[in-house]
Scaffold this motif. Structure first.
Motif, short mmCIF file in Angstrom:
data_model
loop_
_atom_site.label_atom_id
_atom_site.label_comp_id
_atom_site.label_asym_id
_atom_site.label_seq_id
_atom_site.Cartn_x
_atom_site.Cartn_y
_atom_site.Cartn_z
N THR B 34 43.19 58.00 40.83
CA THR B 34 44.42 57.55 41.54
C THR B 34 44.82 59.00 42.31
OG1 THR B 34 44.96 56.22 39.90
CG2 THR B 34 46.82 56.95 41.21
N THR B 55 46.15 51.41 53.79
CA THR B 55 45.44 50.57 53.19
C THR B 55 44.88 51.32 51.73
OG1 THR B 55 44.43 49.74 55.22
CG2 THR B 55 43.53 49.02 53.36
N VAL B 58 47.58 51.14 49.21
CA VAL B 58 47.72 49.80 48.41
C VAL B 58 46.43 49.80 47.44
CG1 VAL B 58 47.95 47.27 48.65
CG2 VAL B 58 49.21 49.17 50.19
N ILE B 59 44.94 49.94 48.09
CA ILE B 59 43.96 49.52 47.70
C ILE B 59 43.60 50.59 46.45
CG2 ILE B 59 41.57 49.11 47.53
CD1 ILE B 59 42.92 47.11 49.24
N GLY B 62 47.27 51.10 44.01
CA GLY B 62 47.80 50.14 43.31
C GLY B 62 46.68 49.14 42.80
N VAL B 63 45.96 48.18 43.38
CA VAL B 63 44.98 47.35 43.16
C VAL B 63 43.82 47.89 42.11
CG1 VAL B 63 43.56 45.46 43.89
CG2 VAL B 63 45.51 46.02 45.16
N THR B 64 43.31 48.89 42.64
CA THR B 64 42.03 49.36 41.87
C THR B 64 42.76 49.92 40.58
OG1 THR B 64 41.49 50.33 44.00
CG2 THR B 64 40.13 50.98 42.08
N ILE B 66 44.89 48.88 38.63
CA ILE B 66 45.10 47.71 37.69
C ILE B 66 44.08 47.07 37.43
CG2 ILE B 66 46.45 45.68 37.50
CD1 ILE B 66 48.19 47.66 37.79
N LEU B 67 42.95 46.87 38.21
CA LEU B 67 41.62 46.15 38.19
C LEU B 67 40.77 47.08 37.15
CD1 LEU B 67 40.45 44.61 41.44
CD2 LEU B 67 41.20 43.53 39.40
N VAL B 162 39.44 38.95 50.50
CA VAL B 162 39.99 39.60 49.39
C VAL B 162 40.99 38.67 48.61
CG1 VAL B 162 41.85 41.32 48.82
CG2 VAL B 162 39.94 41.89 50.51
N GLY B 166 41.17 37.72 44.98
CA GLY B 166 42.10 38.06 44.03
C GLY B 166 42.39 36.80 43.07
N LEU C 71 54.45 52.20 44.79
CA LEU C 71 53.44 52.08 44.01
C LEU C 71 53.23 53.04 43.04
CD1 LEU C 71 50.54 51.31 46.68
CD2 LEU C 71 51.35 49.62 44.91
#
Lengths: 101, 179, 90
Positions: B34, B55, B58-59, B62-64, B66-67, B162, B166, C71
């Motif tokens: 992060t 991008t 966010v990616i 945020g997304v990475t 959590i995944l 994407v 998801g 975020l």
């Protein structure tokens, strides 16, 4: 230097100073609770003073509202995050540091 | 004054990337990743590609995160005490050599904003986008205009992929840990 | 002119401080220490983005800063909840 420039540089110096204090605290303090306490300094004084300087530079425009929003978000979210972190640490059974141990 | 900020950012990104690669604890590596992504987003923004920076924000943050957290819910922690990975010397040498080779090509790159660089010298293509992108699309930043307007269908297709991924991940994970 | 220089100098100073805070993120020792450090780094990133926005006269950077401000919070809460729910993750 105009009064505005003096004010901007002064606010920037204040913000960088308090972020410096936070960096020293996060690196040097003994346990997670004291580090979390010094980390909130960068959220309030560090970010607050620096964003005031940014708002002064931008002047009275619609974008300046975004700096005010930034301060508002930081003031709301970071204490919540700090609370979550400290509570997670407590629930893991991490003992606060004491001088006599 | 911009260059020193860029160099400091590159140092930050390199330290974060090496730490991410070496830390043995997966959760620690995710947290460091992060930090790496924060540095990369700042670098992209400093290079005046705010769309890419957004991008990355966010990616990467945020997304990475959590995944990857959902992923390590299924994995185990190393039991011995060492905090850092002890890389295989040959692998380390190979990685270092690769990084060195890539690094050696850096001086061959044109400076940022160099008028003689091939990209700028081909006036027909670059000049068109630089002069016409605002009139064509109404987007102020040329990088963002190419990404989101000229390549609009391509980006839309990517967004569809994407989104499908998801939805699929949510269907798979529905009965798993975080419910 | 002096204002732009001051803004960029402040941004550079904050990046250097971020490298120092990164030490705590690498060192740990507990997971919460790392999350505290990354939280500080996230706030720093937001501030640096705002400084760059003012210095380079690019108002759109402030939007990225807004996204990051939200975020960053998500990451800290997710990892805190994760470490508590799983127990033993440390």
């Amino acid at each position: 230097m105009t009064p505005l420039e003096v004010a901007v540089v002064g606010f920037l110096l204040g913000g960088v100073f308090f972020t410096f204090v936070t960096a020293v605290g996060v690196v040097r303090l003994p346990d997670v609770y004291s580090r979390a306490h010094t980390a909130s300094q960068t959220d309030t004084l560090g970010a607050g003073l620096t964003l005031v300087a940014v708002a002064l530079v931008l002047g009275l425009e619609t974008t300046t509202v975004k700096t005010a929003l930034l301060v508002a978000f930081i003031f709301v979210t970071n204490p919540t995050a700090a609370h979550a972190i400290a509570r997670a640490a407590d629930e893991q059974g991490i003992e606060p540091w004491r001088e006599d141990r | 004054m911009i260059a020193p900020v860029g160099y400091a950012l590159v140092a930050f990104v390199v330290v974060a990337a090496v730490a991410t690669a070496l830390l043995r604890d997966v959760l620690a590596a995710i947290i460091l990743f992060t930090a790496y992504s924060l540095g990369m987003a700042l670098l992209y923004t400093l290079l005046l590609a705010p769309g890419v920076g957004l991008t990355e924000a966010v990616i990467g943050a945020g997304v990475t995160t959590i995944l990857l957290l959902l992923t390590i819910a299924k994995t185990v922690r190393p039991t011995d005490g060492a905090a850092l990975e002890r890389p295989d010397p040959r692998a380390a040498v190979a990685c270092g050599a690769l990084a060195l080779v890539f690094g050696l090509t850096l001086p061959g790159l044109p400076a940022v904003g160099d008028p003689d660089s091939p990209v700028v010298a081909y006036e027909r293509v670059t000049g068109y986008y630089l002069s016409q992108s605002y009139a064509d699309t109404g987007v102020e930043n040329t990088v963002t205009a190419v990404l989101a307007a000229y390549r609009g269908f391509d980006t839309f297709g990517e967004a569809t992929v994407v989104f499908a991924a998801g939805v699929a991940a949510m269907v798979v994970l529905r009965q798993e840990v975080f419910t | 002119m002096i204002v732009e220089e001051a803004l960029l100098a402040a941004a550079g100073a904050l990046v250097v401080l971020a490298v120092a805070v990164l030490y705590r993120a690498v060192r740990g020792p507990t997971m919460q220490d790392r999350v505290v450090a990354v939280n500080v780094l996230g706030t720093n990133t937001v501030v640096i983005l705002a400084l760059l926005s003012a210095a380079l006269d690019a108002p759109s950077f402030l939007d990225i800063a807004l996204v990051y401000a939200l975020l960053n919070f998500l990451m800290a809460v997710a990892i805190s909840k994760f470490t508590v729910d799983r127990g033993g993750v440390m």
